[in-house]
Scaffold this motif. Sequence first.
Motif, PDB file in Angstrom:
ATOM      1  N   PHE A  31       0.842  -1.201   0.000  1.00 15.71           N
ATOM      2  CA  PHE A  31       0.000   0.000   0.000  1.00 15.71           C
ATOM      3  C   PHE A  31       0.879   1.255   0.000  1.00 15.71           C
ATOM      4  O   PHE A  31       0.628   2.206  -0.749  1.00 15.71           O
ATOM      5  N   ASN A  32       1.915   1.263   0.823  1.00 12.67           N
ATOM      6  CA  ASN A  32       2.828   2.416   0.871  1.00 12.67           C
ATOM      7  C   ASN A  32       3.577   2.600  -0.438  1.00 12.67           C
ATOM      8  O   ASN A  32       3.817   3.732  -0.874  1.00 12.67           O
ATOM      9  N   LEU A  33       3.962   1.493  -1.084  1.00 12.55           N
ATOM     10  CA  LEU A  33       4.701   1.594  -2.339  1.00 12.55           C
ATOM     11  C   LEU A  33       3.848   2.259  -3.418  1.00 12.55           C
ATOM     12  O   LEU A  33       4.331   3.117  -4.168  1.00 12.55           O
ATOM     13  N   VAL A  34       2.579   1.868  -3.490  1.00 18.08           N
ATOM     14  CA  VAL A  34       1.663   2.497  -4.449  1.00 18.08           C
ATOM     15  C   VAL A  34       1.535   3.991  -4.152  1.00 18.08           C
ATOM     16  O   VAL A  34       1.569   4.835  -5.057  1.00 18.08           O
ATOM     17  N   LEU A  75      -5.001  -4.063   1.707  1.00 18.15           N
ATOM     18  CA  LEU A  75      -4.993  -4.875   0.489  1.00 18.15           C
ATOM     19  C   LEU A  75      -6.086  -4.429  -0.474  1.00 18.15           C
ATOM     20  O   LEU A  75      -5.878  -4.395  -1.702  1.00 18.15           O
ATOM     21  N   ALA A  76      -7.269  -4.090   0.047  1.00 19.00           N
ATOM     22  CA  ALA A  76      -8.349  -3.597  -0.807  1.00 19.00           C
ATOM     23  C   ALA A  76      -7.942  -2.283  -1.474  1.00 19.00           C
ATOM     24  O   ALA A  76      -8.183  -2.075  -2.669  1.00 19.00           O
ATOM     25  N   ALA A  77      -7.322  -1.383  -0.697  1.00 22.91           N
ATOM     26  CA  ALA A  77      -6.872  -0.111  -1.267  1.00 22.91           C
ATOM     27  C   ALA A  77      -5.750  -0.329  -2.277  1.00 22.91           C
ATOM     28  O   ALA A  77      -5.661   0.384  -3.283  1.00 22.91           O
ATOM     29  N   PHE A  78      -4.894  -1.318  -2.034  1.00 22.00           N
ATOM     30  CA  PHE A  78      -3.817  -1.622  -2.982  1.00 22.00           C
ATOM     31  C   PHE A  78      -4.386  -2.028  -4.345  1.00 22.00           C
ATOM     32  O   PHE A  78      -3.858  -1.632  -5.393  1.00 22.00           O
ATOM     33  N   LEU A  79      -5.450  -2.820  -4.349  1.00 15.87           N
ATOM     34  CA  LEU A  79      -6.053  -3.234  -5.616  1.00 15.87           C
ATOM     35  C   LEU A  79      -6.546  -2.024  -6.409  1.00 15.87           C
ATOM     36  O   LEU A  79      -6.359  -1.945  -7.630  1.00 15.87           O
ATOM     37  N   LEU A  80      -7.161  -1.063  -5.717  1.00 11.28           N
ATOM     38  CA  LEU A  80      -7.587   0.161  -6.389  1.00 11.28           C
ATOM     39  C   LEU A  80      -6.371   0.953  -6.856  1.00 11.28           C
ATOM     40  O   LEU A  80      -6.357   1.497  -7.964  1.00 11.28           O
TER      41      LEU A  80
END
Length: 453
Positions: free
Chosen positions: A137-140, A189-194
Amino acid sequence: MKSLKKIIVEGAFFSTVSSFGMRGLSLINYFVIFRYVMLAEYGRFILVSSLTGPALTLCFLGIDRIFVSAIARARGAGEIGKARGLIKQYAAAVFFMLCMTAGGAVFLKDVLQARYGVEWDRTIFSLLIFLFSQLIFNLVQLILEGFEEFNKLALLQFIEAMVRSAFLIAFAQALGLYTLLLIGAAAKLAAFLLGAFFLARCVYPVLRGSVSARGMLWSVIASQGKWDMARNIVDDVAGSIGVWLIKIFVSTPAVALYSFAQNVYSIIADIFPVNSILFPIVSRLVATEKKKVYRLIPKIQRYALLFYVVIYALTLVFLPFVVNAFFPQYRGVVPIVALSLLRLFIDVYRIGQSALIYAFGEQRFMLAIFPYMFVTHILLDTVSAYLGGVPGMLASWNFRGVIGQWIIHFHLKKKHHIPSMHLRDLFMIDEYDRVFWRLIALRVKQLYTGLRL
């Protein structure tokens, strides 16, 4: 490329709107957590999750801000191939460090499990899931920030907060240490997918193509990162020591009180998230338009100061009513929160400092003062926790903020002639102010029109 004023105003506007939504969700989260989770259990969660800070810094090599600054500078210079190489190499290095950290955690789990029992098995397993989700999430977020996609970044952070709130409400009756860790992981994880969808649209076209040179990440580390890596890792370890000092000298429930006070500060500070917006912009412009940067930072400091004065006053008026209504067990925490919110006025003078430090390559200076700041940090926090408990720790935190801010300010002012904000700046209006007001009014009108439709 968008104009500078438009990038700043749009970024500040959407980030602020998103932050207001996230703060509302945070209040819901607190209501659920403190209704269904005992103070001691929440204190355990704070203690365990504090371990992820140093682990994340290690995985990101302690150079995440350098990474954002380097991408912004490469884009500003038109070196897209360099930006492409930095992203690919940094992502590979981060995931390699994650594997190394996970291996060390598994080894530690076996040692602790053999000595203390099976509970450490569940704790470290939950921590690894939480760490992995936080890392991707942080990488995105770092990549979106480097490309100045602040609108998408704000939406991403709001989605993460919304999913976390939904899970907390759904599993309210089963909340505990492990459930809280897994809920945090699921939200990220949900935010990472977005975020992956956003990256595919705005960043992936940039990644398709050749890398301009090999060893780019290493050159960035060699030129600037080597001064930051050890300092950031040790600094994060020192930052995590605070809650453990409260645990040692006071109690585990006191850790929850300390976390409550600092989270109220974070909620308010994040409403005006201008530092994250300024960071890539200053990095991109400081080499070519230094005077514009020097003119811009004091103006934003002025608006931040005025904003924080109003917010501080409103918080002191309304917080007792909120605490009595939703968190009656925290009735004595209002003076502690008032003490923690004094940090807002210290933060005003830190606006733009981080971006300028990285833009000017002042990591060596930061490393030079780090041993003194680190020793001061540990000594002040230890003495303050022992003598003053939670209020003492917050007083130490504010005092250290003043010391660090002024040392950096005078260094930048002496070496790079950075202007200071003076009292008269609060009352000076020029064309920049009028342009900002017009753009903000336009965005508010567009938002209002969109809500009506």
